[in-house]
Write a protein that holds these residues in place. Structure first.
Motif, PDB file in Angstrom:
ATOM      1  N   ALA A 176     -32.516  -9.297  -7.832  1.00  0.00           N
ATOM      2  CA  ALA A 176     -33.586  -9.866  -7.510  1.00  0.00           C
ATOM      3  C   ALA A 176     -34.375 -10.344  -8.734  1.00  0.00           C
ATOM      4  O   ALA A 176     -35.191 -11.635  -8.748  1.00  0.00           O
ATOM      5  N   VAL A 177     -34.389  -9.920  -9.909  1.00  0.00           N
ATOM      6  CA  VAL A 177     -35.048 -10.470 -10.989  1.00  0.00           C
ATOM      7  C   VAL A 177     -34.224 -11.414 -11.567  1.00  0.00           C
ATOM      8  O   VAL A 177     -35.002 -12.661 -11.952  1.00  0.00           O
ATOM      9  N   THR A 178     -32.882 -11.498 -11.296  1.00  0.00           N
ATOM     10  CA  THR A 178     -32.424 -12.908 -11.742  1.00  0.00           C
ATOM     11  C   THR A 178     -32.755 -14.244 -10.816  1.00  0.00           C
ATOM     12  O   THR A 178     -32.992 -15.237 -11.227  1.00  0.00           O
ATOM     13  N   VAL A 179     -32.921 -13.789  -9.771  1.00  0.00           N
ATOM     14  CA  VAL A 179     -33.328 -14.856  -8.744  1.00  0.00           C
ATOM     15  C   VAL A 179     -34.717 -15.289  -9.093  1.00  0.00           C
ATOM     16  O   VAL A 179     -34.873 -16.394  -9.028  1.00  0.00           O
ATOM     17  N   SER A 182     -38.101  -6.166   0.823  1.00  0.00           N
ATOM     18  CA  SER A 182     -37.146  -6.012   1.753  1.00  0.00           C
ATOM     19  C   SER A 182     -35.808  -6.655   1.532  1.00  0.00           C
ATOM     20  O   SER A 182     -34.716  -6.353   1.334  1.00  0.00           O
ATOM     21  N   LEU A 183     -35.850  -8.204   1.296  1.00  0.00           N
ATOM     22  CA  LEU A 183     -34.896  -9.079   0.713  1.00  0.00           C
ATOM     23  C   LEU A 183     -34.233  -8.330  -0.545  1.00  0.00           C
ATOM     24  O   LEU A 183     -32.887  -8.301  -0.526  1.00  0.00           O
ATOM     25  N   ALA A 184     -35.110  -8.033  -1.487  1.00  0.00           N
ATOM     26  CA  ALA A 184     -34.331  -7.263  -2.695  1.00  0.00           C
ATOM     27  C   ALA A 184     -33.769  -6.214  -2.400  1.00  0.00           C
ATOM     28  O   ALA A 184     -32.473  -6.006  -3.181  1.00  0.00           O
ATOM     29  N   GLY A 216     -29.965  -6.564  -0.984  1.00  0.00           N
ATOM     30  CA  GLY A 216     -28.968  -6.897  -1.965  1.00  0.00           C
ATOM     31  C   GLY A 216     -28.338  -8.507  -1.718  1.00  0.00           C
ATOM     32  O   GLY A 216     -29.109  -9.413  -2.238  1.00  0.00           O
ATOM     33  N   ASP A 217     -27.607  -8.756  -1.094  1.00  0.00           N
ATOM     34  CA  ASP A 217     -27.030 -10.341  -1.063  1.00  0.00           C
ATOM     35  C   ASP A 217     -27.730 -11.163  -0.151  1.00  0.00           C
ATOM     36  O   ASP A 217     -27.004 -11.757   0.706  1.00  0.00           O
ATOM     37  N   THR A 218     -28.884 -11.455  -0.827  1.00  0.00           N
ATOM     38  CA  THR A 218     -29.884 -12.204  -0.060  1.00  0.00           C
ATOM     39  C   THR A 218     -30.457 -13.375  -1.004  1.00  0.00           C
ATOM     40  O   THR A 218     -31.479 -13.593  -0.824  1.00  0.00           O
TER      41      THR A 218
END
Length: 136
Positions: A115-118, A68-70, A73-75
């Motif tokens: 998301a992958v970067t995070v 859901s967070l991914a 977006g801006d999460t």
């Protein structure tokens, strides 16, 4: 005078510690001075009420949360906390990345790349990494 906490708050803080650990508590507690009710709401509602519900293992709840967070977006801050939580409850780096890849046709490239970067940063911080089999 000591602050009295509700049963929901106490139950939520316990579940927060179980799933997220110190990282999540630090983020939640960071709101205590400027928005103490936000700290209380986070402990009581998602962790005190939702995470403690029966019917779905906490491991799958955490997978739903990072998905859901991914997708939103801006999460990045919340996603970082919950990727740590996903690792804490037993998901592997490979499974987390595969979850994000599954979102490509539904959430879109930029959100998945974010998301992958995070996730990459969380993995580096934790000293873990996906292990890919190039035979696929």
């Amino acid at each position: 005078m000591a602050v009295q906490h509700s049963e929901r708050f106490i139950r939520g803080r316990k579940k927060l510690e179980e799933v997220i650990g110190g990282t999540g508590e630090g983020v939640v507690d960071s709101f205590a001075e400027v928005a103490p009710d936000l700290t209380r709401y986070i402990a009581e509602f998602p962790f005190g009420d939702i995470y403690t519900r029966p019917g779905l293992d906490v491991k799958y709840k955490q997978l739903a949360v990072i998905s859901s967070l991914a997708s939103q977006g801006d999460t990045a801050l919340a996603l970082k906390v919950h990727i740590n939580g996903a690792l804490n409850v037993g998901w592997t780096p490979n499974e987390i990345i595969e979850t994000f890849l599954q979102l490509l046709p539904y959430a879109g490239w930029p959100k998945v790349q974010n998301a992958v970067t995070v996730a990459e940063q969380v993995f580096k911080d934790r000293g873990v990494a996906p292990v890919w089999n190039n035979e696929d």
